[in-house]
Design a protein around this motif. Structure first.
Motif, PDB file in Angstrom:
ATOM      1  N   ARG A   4       0.857  -1.188   0.000  1.00 16.05           N
ATOM      2  CA  ARG A   4       0.000   0.000   0.000  1.00 16.05           C
ATOM      3  C   ARG A   4       0.888   1.230   0.000  1.00 16.05           C
ATOM      4  O   ARG A   4       2.035   1.165   0.426  1.00 16.05           O
ATOM      5  CB  ARG A   4      -0.854   0.042   1.268  1.00 16.05           C
ATOM      6  CG  ARG A   4      -1.815  -1.077   1.347  1.00 16.05           C
ATOM      7  CD  ARG A   4      -3.041  -0.695   2.172  1.00 16.05           C
ATOM      8  NE  ARG A   4      -4.098  -1.597   1.800  1.00 16.05           N
ATOM      9  CZ  ARG A   4      -4.930  -1.398   0.788  1.00 16.05           C
ATOM     10  NH1 ARG A   4      -4.860  -0.311   0.093  1.00 16.05           N
ATOM     11  NH2 ARG A   4      -5.849  -2.277   0.489  1.00 16.05           N
ATOM     12  N   PRO A   5       0.341   2.361  -0.409  1.00 11.58           N
ATOM     13  CA  PRO A   5       1.119   3.602  -0.296  1.00 11.58           C
ATOM     14  C   PRO A   5       1.525   3.844   1.155  1.00 11.58           C
ATOM     15  O   PRO A   5       0.825   3.449   2.095  1.00 11.58           O
ATOM     16  CB  PRO A   5       0.146   4.678  -0.775  1.00 11.58           C
ATOM     17  CG  PRO A   5      -0.813   3.942  -1.670  1.00 11.58           C
ATOM     18  CD  PRO A   5      -0.951   2.574  -1.050  1.00 11.58           C
ATOM     19  N   PHE A   6       2.655   4.487   1.349  1.00  9.44           N
ATOM     20  CA  PHE A   6       3.196   4.732   2.686  1.00  9.44           C
ATOM     21  C   PHE A   6       2.295   5.671   3.478  1.00  9.44           C
ATOM     22  O   PHE A   6       1.783   6.661   2.967  1.00  9.44           O
ATOM     23  CB  PHE A   6       4.601   5.328   2.574  1.00  9.44           C
ATOM     24  CG  PHE A   6       5.240   5.590   3.911  1.00  9.44           C
ATOM     25  CD1 PHE A   6       5.678   4.538   4.697  1.00  9.44           C
ATOM     26  CD2 PHE A   6       5.385   6.878   4.386  1.00  9.44           C
ATOM     27  CE1 PHE A   6       6.256   4.767   5.931  1.00  9.44           C
ATOM     28  CE2 PHE A   6       5.963   7.119   5.617  1.00  9.44           C
ATOM     29  CZ  PHE A   6       6.396   6.061   6.390  1.00  9.44           C
ATOM     30  N   ASP A   7       2.124   5.359   4.753  1.00  8.43           N
ATOM     31  CA  ASP A   7       1.389   6.177   5.714  1.00  8.43           C
ATOM     32  C   ASP A   7       2.169   6.108   7.023  1.00  8.43           C
ATOM     33  O   ASP A   7       2.247   5.051   7.653  1.00  8.43           O
ATOM     34  CB  ASP A   7      -0.027   5.625   5.884  1.00  8.43           C
ATOM     35  CG  ASP A   7      -0.845   6.352   6.940  1.00  8.43           C
ATOM     36  OD1 ASP A   7      -0.297   7.196   7.683  1.00  8.43           O
ATOM     37  OD2 ASP A   7      -2.055   6.068   7.030  1.00  8.43           O
ATOM     38  N   ALA A   8       2.778   7.219   7.417  1.00  4.96           N
ATOM     39  CA  ALA A   8       3.643   7.242   8.602  1.00  4.96           C
ATOM     40  C   ALA A   8       2.914   6.769   9.861  1.00  4.96           C
ATOM     41  O   ALA A   8       3.525   6.151  10.732  1.00  4.96           O
ATOM     42  CB  ALA A   8       4.221   8.643   8.809  1.00  4.96           C
ATOM     43  N   GLU A   9       1.613   7.040   9.971  1.00  5.19           N
ATOM     44  CA  GLU A   9       0.864   6.610  11.156  1.00  5.19           C
ATOM     45  C   GLU A   9       0.730   5.090  11.227  1.00  5.19           C
ATOM     46  O   GLU A   9       0.640   4.531  12.316  1.00  5.19           O
ATOM     47  CB  GLU A   9      -0.518   7.262  11.171  1.00  5.19           C
ATOM     48  CG  GLU A   9      -0.471   8.756  11.465  1.00  5.19           C
ATOM     49  CD  GLU A   9      -1.867   9.352  11.540  1.00  5.19           C
ATOM     50  OE1 GLU A   9      -2.846   8.600  11.737  1.00  5.19           O
ATOM     51  OE2 GLU A   9      -1.969  10.579  11.420  1.00  5.19           O
ATOM     52  N   GLN A  10       0.703   4.422  10.082  1.00  6.07           N
ATOM     53  CA  GLN A  10       0.564   2.968  10.046  1.00  6.07           C
ATOM     54  C   GLN A  10       1.913   2.246  10.123  1.00  6.07           C
ATOM     55  O   GLN A  10       1.958   1.048  10.383  1.00  6.07           O
ATOM     56  CB  GLN A  10      -0.164   2.537   8.773  1.00  6.07           C
ATOM     57  CG  GLN A  10      -1.629   2.882   8.774  1.00  6.07           C
ATOM     58  CD  GLN A  10      -2.373   2.110   9.853  1.00  6.07           C
ATOM     59  OE1 GLN A  10      -2.157   0.924  10.047  1.00  6.07           O
ATOM     60  NE2 GLN A  10      -3.249   2.790  10.564  1.00  6.07           N
ATOM     61  N   ALA A  11       3.011   2.962   9.890  1.00  8.56           N
ATOM     62  CA  ALA A  11       4.340   2.343   9.841  1.00  8.56           C
ATOM     63  C   ALA A  11       4.673   1.506  11.080  1.00  8.56           C
ATOM     64  O   ALA A  11       5.203   0.403  10.941  1.00  8.56           O
ATOM     65  CB  ALA A  11       5.412   3.401   9.594  1.00  8.56           C
ATOM     66  N   PRO A  12       4.380   1.954  12.300  1.00  5.49           N
ATOM     67  CA  PRO A  12       4.722   1.135  13.473  1.00  5.49           C
ATOM     68  C   PRO A  12       3.940  -0.180  13.573  1.00  5.49           C
ATOM     69  O   PRO A  12       4.261  -1.031  14.380  1.00  5.49           O
ATOM     70  CB  PRO A  12       4.381   2.046  14.662  1.00  5.49           C
ATOM     71  CG  PRO A  12       4.406   3.426  14.120  1.00  5.49           C
ATOM     72  CD  PRO A  12       3.922   3.293  12.699  1.00  5.49           C
TER      73      PRO A  12
END
Length: 149
Positions: A4-12
């Motif tokens: 999926r496209p990057f999402d900093a909130e989902q990274a962890p």
């Protein structure tokens, strides 16, 4: 591998894939498993957010990778190797193609004690899905894959 496209909130909460470029079809350079916010910021600074993707957890495995998996050590207490870790190791010596989709992704396995499809509406939020809607979602994913070629 499907991403999926990057999402900093989902990274962890997800594996973060570093890719060779910014299109929907690229190759994996490396992967960082569930980076904390500081590490995610470092990845953005080092590679740029447009070259980062979130692991969706769907893979098409080559015969070469299956052979390599026989030799990958399993994490302590786990009966099998982590596929995401094995893919990151494989990417060091072989091409691992990354397809990025914005479409819904369906898991046609069992949900709880009942058979049925689930769909990832947004990362980490499954919802039930009718067969008609599931077919429409599959068409959308196929369109993404075809456009990426």
């Amino acid at each position: 591998m499907l991403t999926r496209p990057f999402d900093a909130e989902q990274a962890p909460h997800r594996g973060v894939i570093v890719t060779t470029g910014t299109t929907a079809l690229e190759q994996m350079i490396t992967m960082v498993e569930k980076p904390d916010p500081t590490r995610a910021r470092q990845l953005i600074d080092q590679h740029g957010a447009d070259r980062l993707r979130l692991l969706e957890g769907r893979f098409k495995i080559s015969p070469e990778l299956l052979t390599e998996l026989r030799h990958v050590p399993s994490p302590t207490g786990c009966p099998e190797p982590r596929l995401s870790t094995a893919l990151a190791m494989h990417a060091r010596t072989s091409a691992v193609r990354v397809v990025t989709t914005g479409s819904l992704v369906i898991d046609l396995g069992r949900q709880g004690n009942r058979a049925g499809a689930s769909v990832t509406v947004s990362p980490g939020r499954p919802a039930t899905l009718s067969a008609k809607r599931a077919a429409a979602v599959l068409v959308g994913i196929d369109r993404d894959l075809t456009a990426a070629r």
